[in-house]
Design a protein around this motif. Structure first.
Motif, PDB file in Angstrom:
ATOM      1  N   HIS A 116      14.298 -14.033   4.449  1.00 33.00           N
ATOM      2  CA  HIS A 116      13.439 -13.744   3.307  1.00 33.00           C
ATOM      3  C   HIS A 116      13.621 -12.286   2.886  1.00 33.00           C
ATOM      4  O   HIS A 116      14.277 -11.497   3.567  1.00 33.00           O
ATOM      5  N   SER A 117      12.995 -11.926   1.759  1.00 34.93           N
ATOM      6  CA  SER A 117      12.940 -10.517   1.358  1.00 34.93           C
ATOM      7  C   SER A 117      11.568 -10.237   0.764  1.00 34.93           C
ATOM      8  O   SER A 117      10.849 -11.145   0.356  1.00 34.93           O
ATOM      9  N   PHE A 118      11.205  -8.950   0.730  1.00 36.04           N
ATOM     10  CA  PHE A 118       9.904  -8.561   0.184  1.00 36.04           C
ATOM     11  C   PHE A 118      10.063  -7.415  -0.794  1.00 36.04           C
ATOM     12  O   PHE A 118      10.986  -6.600  -0.690  1.00 36.04           O
ATOM     13  N   THR A 119       9.159  -7.348  -1.756  1.00 36.24           N
ATOM     14  CA  THR A 119       9.217  -6.296  -2.755  1.00 36.24           C
ATOM     15  C   THR A 119       8.615  -5.004  -2.206  1.00 36.24           C
ATOM     16  O   THR A 119       7.629  -5.041  -1.456  1.00 36.24           O
ATOM     17  N   PRO A 120       9.201  -3.849  -2.548  1.00 34.80           N
ATOM     18  CA  PRO A 120       8.638  -2.589  -2.043  1.00 34.80           C
ATOM     19  C   PRO A 120       7.296  -2.227  -2.656  1.00 34.80           C
ATOM     20  O   PRO A 120       6.525  -1.487  -2.047  1.00 34.80           O
ATOM     21  N   VAL A 121       7.002  -2.744  -3.860  1.00 35.67           N
ATOM     22  CA  VAL A 121       5.746  -2.414  -4.539  1.00 35.67           C
ATOM     23  C   VAL A 121       5.175  -3.682  -5.174  1.00 35.67           C
ATOM     24  O   VAL A 121       5.878  -4.394  -5.895  1.00 35.67           O
ATOM     25  N   MET A 122       3.902  -3.941  -4.908  1.00 38.92           N
ATOM     26  CA  MET A 122       3.218  -5.063  -5.546  1.00 38.92           C
ATOM     27  C   MET A 122       2.691  -4.606  -6.898  1.00 38.92           C
ATOM     28  O   MET A 122       1.941  -3.619  -6.988  1.00 38.92           O
ATOM     29  N   ARG A 123       3.081  -5.292  -7.955  1.00 40.40           N
ATOM     30  CA  ARG A 123       2.703  -4.888  -9.306  1.00 40.40           C
ATOM     31  C   ARG A 123       1.186  -4.963  -9.513  1.00 40.40           C
ATOM     32  O   ARG A 123       0.586  -4.074 -10.119  1.00 40.40           O
ATOM     33  N   ALA A 124       0.570  -6.019  -9.014  1.00 42.77           N
ATOM     34  CA  ALA A 124      -0.847  -6.250  -9.299  1.00 42.77           C
ATOM     35  C   ALA A 124      -1.755  -5.232  -8.629  1.00 42.77           C
ATOM     36  O   ALA A 124      -2.774  -4.832  -9.196  1.00 42.77           O
ATOM     37  N   THR A 125      -1.389  -4.809  -7.425  1.00 39.86           N
ATOM     38  CA  THR A 125      -2.270  -3.932  -6.645  1.00 39.86           C
ATOM     39  C   THR A 125      -1.733  -2.520  -6.476  1.00 39.86           C
ATOM     40  O   THR A 125      -2.481  -1.616  -6.104  1.00 39.86           O
ATOM     41  N   GLY A 126      -0.445  -2.326  -6.703  1.00 41.10           N
ATOM     42  CA  GLY A 126       0.173  -1.031  -6.449  1.00 41.10           C
ATOM     43  C   GLY A 126       0.478  -0.783  -4.993  1.00 41.10           C
ATOM     44  O   GLY A 126       0.955   0.306  -4.629  1.00 41.10           O
ATOM     45  N   ALA A 127       0.228  -1.759  -4.129  1.00 43.62           N
ATOM     46  CA  ALA A 127       0.492  -1.596  -2.692  1.00 43.62           C
ATOM     47  C   ALA A 127       1.976  -1.351  -2.459  1.00 43.62           C
ATOM     48  O   ALA A 127       2.832  -2.034  -3.020  1.00 43.62           O
ATOM     49  N   ARG A 128       2.260  -0.353  -1.600  1.00 42.96           N
ATOM     50  CA  ARG A 128       3.638   0.014  -1.296  1.00 42.96           C
ATOM     51  C   ARG A 128       3.975  -0.334   0.144  1.00 42.96           C
ATOM     52  O   ARG A 128       3.158  -0.145   1.049  1.00 42.96           O
ATOM     53  N   ARG A 129       5.197  -0.829   0.331  1.00 39.91           N
ATOM     54  CA  ARG A 129       5.701  -1.135   1.675  1.00 39.91           C
ATOM     55  C   ARG A 129       6.786  -0.115   1.987  1.00 39.91           C
ATOM     56  O   ARG A 129       7.891  -0.199   1.447  1.00 39.91           O
ATOM     57  N   ASP A 130       6.505   0.819   2.884  1.00 37.78           N
ATOM     58  CA  ASP A 130       7.415   1.938   3.121  1.00 37.78           C
ATOM     59  C   ASP A 130       8.257   1.736   4.378  1.00 37.78           C
ATOM     60  O   ASP A 130       8.554   2.682   5.106  1.00 37.78           O
ATOM     61  N   PHE A 131       8.650   0.506   4.633  1.00 43.84           N
ATOM     62  CA  PHE A 131       9.537   0.231   5.763  1.00 43.84           C
ATOM     63  C   PHE A 131      10.626  -0.718   5.278  1.00 43.84           C
ATOM     64  O   PHE A 131      10.539  -1.280   4.177  1.00 43.84           O
ATOM     65  N   GLU A 132      11.664  -0.877   6.097  1.00 48.48           N
ATOM     66  CA  GLU A 132      12.820  -1.633   5.638  1.00 48.48           C
ATOM     67  C   GLU A 132      12.882  -3.078   6.136  1.00 48.48           C
ATOM     68  O   GLU A 132      13.411  -3.950   5.441  1.00 48.48           O
ATOM     69  N   LEU A 133      12.368  -3.324   7.319  1.00 44.02           N
ATOM     70  CA  LEU A 133      12.575  -4.637   7.935  1.00 44.02           C
ATOM     71  C   LEU A 133      11.309  -5.119   8.630  1.00 44.02           C
ATOM     72  O   LEU A 133      10.699  -4.379   9.405  1.00 44.02           O
ATOM     73  N   GLY A 134      10.924  -6.356   8.345  1.00 45.18           N
ATOM     74  CA  GLY A 134       9.817  -6.996   9.042  1.00 45.18           C
ATOM     75  C   GLY A 134      10.318  -8.215   9.792  1.00 45.18           C
ATOM     76  O   GLY A 134      11.143  -8.971   9.267  1.00 45.18           O
ATOM     77  N   LEU A 135       9.822  -8.417  11.005  1.00 39.96           N
ATOM     78  CA  LEU A 135      10.191  -9.567  11.828  1.00 39.96           C
ATOM     79  C   LEU A 135       8.911 -10.306  12.189  1.00 39.96           C
ATOM     80  O   LEU A 135       8.029  -9.752  12.847  1.00 39.96           O
TER      81      LEU A 135
END
Length: 268
Positions: A159-178
């Motif tokens: 899978h992949s994830f977006t670095p920024v959620m448009r609706a909330t502005g939440a940011r994901r500042d890491f590269e890989l989730g397991l």
């Protein structure tokens, strides 16, 4: 798997619509079995454009950006079989159980999907039967064959994830989730090995999401119920939007996945 009282219900997919399942390297010899549930962004011709602007189909709400290329790269490097799913998750999310609100979403990251707003139950069932069910039937049959042959087996979903959620502005500042739920074996081993080999990459367990029986399907049904060690890989999508990024991350993940599986083979 959910059974309906009306098993003959059909009528969604038409001539010219792609089959929901694509096999890659079906005879791959690796003990690792790959799945990419959100690879595609096809829409059945009967559903038109879902009532959304075309650019929305380029966003993470429609598919996992870069995940297909990454999954294909892993299949090639590991000699691993791979099953890809061709339809957009705005049509039906093939990693959600039928009962989940997220199976057919009315809104995703700020975007309303008009075709789903008032979807009739019979149409919801058609989507499930003609897209969701064939994917998981193919996975189940392939895993049955692999288990019947004996030997170790590991389930990996890409899978992949977006670095920024448009609706909330939440940011994901890491590269890989397991991700995992009840069985941490492969996720924790992979996290350790990947972090050692890639010290400048931030790896997190069960981020940006968690796996559970209500919001996930593949891991609970095909991994946990069978007792197969498994992991759901989430790579930040801005890192894998092009061929170069997909190749780089396929190299990184394949090396650590191979070592992780080898280190667990004696315990499965």
């Amino acid at each position: 798997m959910l059974r309906f009282a009306d098993p003959d219900i059909t009528g969604l997919l038409q001539s010219g619509d792609p089959h929901p399942v694509e096999w890659v390297n079906i005879s791959g010899r690796s003990a690792i079995f790959l799945i990419c549930e959100h690879a595609g962004r096809a829409v059945p011709s009967a559903l038109g454009d879902l009532g959304i602007d075309p650019e929305e189909m380029d966003r993470h709400i429609a598919y996992d950006v870069g995940a297909e290329g990454l999954a294909r790269g892993l299949s090639e490097r590991l000699d691993a079989p791979l099953i890809l799913q061709r339809y957009s998750r705005l049509v039906i999310d093939c990693n959600r159980p039928y009962e989940s609100d997220g199976c057919v979403v009315r809104q995703s990251d700020g975007t309303v999907v008009p075709a789903n707003a008032e979807v009739a139950e019979i149409d919801r069932r058609r989507r499930f039967k003609e897209i969701h069910r064939p994917l998981h039937a193919a996975i189940a049959a392939a895993l049955d064959d692999r288990q019947a042959g004996g030997g170790p087996l590991f389930l990996v979903t890409v899978h992949s994830f977006t670095p920024v959620m448009r609706a909330t502005g939440a940011r994901r500042d890491f590269e890989l989730g397991l991700l995992y739920n009840r069985d941490a074996r492969l996720a924790e081993r992979l996290a350790d090995l990947f972090a050692r080999a890639n010290p400048h990459v931030t790896v997190k367990l069960n981020e940006p999401y968690v796996v559970d029986d209500l919001s996930d399907y593949t891991i609970p049904v095909h991994g946990e119920r069978r007792g197969i060690p498994h992991v759901l890989i989430e790579t930040r999508n801005d890192l894998i939007t092009d061929d170069r990024g997909q190749r780089e991350w396929a190299d990184r993940l394949a090396a650590s996945l191979r070592l992780a599986a080898q280190s667990l083979e004696g315990s499965v």
